[in-house]
Design a protein around this motif. Sequence first.
Motif, mmCIF file in Angstrom:
data_model
loop_
_atom_site.group_PDB
_atom_site.id
_atom_site.type_symbol
_atom_site.label_atom_id
_atom_site.label_comp_id
_atom_site.label_asym_id
_atom_site.label_seq_id
_atom_site.Cartn_x
_atom_site.Cartn_y
_atom_site.Cartn_z
ATOM 1 N N ARG A 68 84.536 43.040 0.427
ATOM 2 C CA ARG A 68 83.379 42.405 0.212
ATOM 3 C C ARG A 68 82.417 43.485 0.608
ATOM 4 O O ARG A 68 81.216 43.037 -0.070
ATOM 5 C CB ARG A 68 83.512 41.322 1.458
ATOM 6 C CG ARG A 68 83.981 40.066 0.956
ATOM 7 C CD ARG A 68 83.813 38.936 2.311
ATOM 8 N NE ARG A 68 83.878 39.268 3.591
ATOM 9 C CZ ARG A 68 85.168 39.244 4.110
ATOM 10 N NH1 ARG A 68 86.385 38.823 3.655
ATOM 11 N NH2 ARG A 68 85.416 39.415 5.468
ATOM 12 N N ARG A 69 82.317 44.250 1.283
ATOM 13 C CA ARG A 69 81.134 45.292 1.501
ATOM 14 C C ARG A 69 81.088 46.030 0.418
ATOM 15 O O ARG A 69 80.127 46.439 0.013
ATOM 16 C CB ARG A 69 81.666 46.249 3.010
ATOM 17 C CG ARG A 69 81.510 45.630 3.928
ATOM 18 C CD ARG A 69 80.296 44.931 4.483
ATOM 19 N NE ARG A 69 80.127 44.169 5.804
ATOM 20 C CZ ARG A 69 81.083 43.211 6.393
ATOM 21 N NH1 ARG A 69 82.106 42.870 5.729
ATOM 22 N NH2 ARG A 69 80.956 42.713 7.830
ATOM 23 N N GLU A 71 81.939 45.220 -2.758
ATOM 24 C CA GLU A 71 81.202 44.409 -3.847
ATOM 25 C C GLU A 71 79.765 44.577 -3.632
ATOM 26 O O GLU A 71 79.007 44.473 -4.557
ATOM 27 C CB GLU A 71 81.824 43.229 -4.122
ATOM 28 C CG GLU A 71 83.235 43.010 -4.556
ATOM 29 C CD GLU A 71 83.426 43.358 -6.001
ATOM 30 O OE1 GLU A 71 82.245 43.401 -6.665
ATOM 31 O OE2 GLU A 71 84.397 43.257 -6.479
ATOM 32 N N GLU A 72 79.241 44.133 -2.298
ATOM 33 C CA GLU A 72 77.830 44.038 -2.149
ATOM 34 C C GLU A 72 77.236 45.354 -2.356
ATOM 35 O O GLU A 72 76.158 45.456 -2.814
ATOM 36 C CB GLU A 72 77.796 43.848 -0.439
ATOM 37 C CG GLU A 72 77.896 42.352 -0.062
ATOM 38 C CD GLU A 72 77.513 41.990 1.176
ATOM 39 O OE1 GLU A 72 76.398 42.302 1.481
ATOM 40 O OE2 GLU A 72 78.717 41.757 1.939
#
Length: 139
Positions: A68-69, A71-72
Amino acid sequence: ASSTYAEAHPNLLFALGQTRQALKRWKLAAEAYDACAAAEVHPMQRARALHGAGVARAQLGDLPGAARRLEEAIDASQSAGVAHVKAMLSLASVRKTDGDAAGAMEALRRAERHAPEVRERYIEPLERQMAKEKKSRGR
């Protein structure tokens, strides 16, 4: 943890994350990088903080949180150069570690669009590995 960092400048938080990462204090590094990303207004610096948080979370074994991090970080870096490609390579590594070879390949192909050398260095070896694994499963 966020109240601990509430008044800190994003540059200080990033340096704290880097220091903790160098000491392999992954949980504390992730916290500092997350706080930096939350406070940072500049997209490229925010992308660097998110990348650091993703790497730290991967080291902790939190692969979904790491992905998630990262992708951000890819979104925040806005297709800008080296930071963008590095975040994609880190995401590919997290996905491969998580057993998602197809997801790793997808991240590598995205990186290749910005850095053609990714094909020879990362994609071709992964293709060979995937073919070998497929062949061994087929027996």
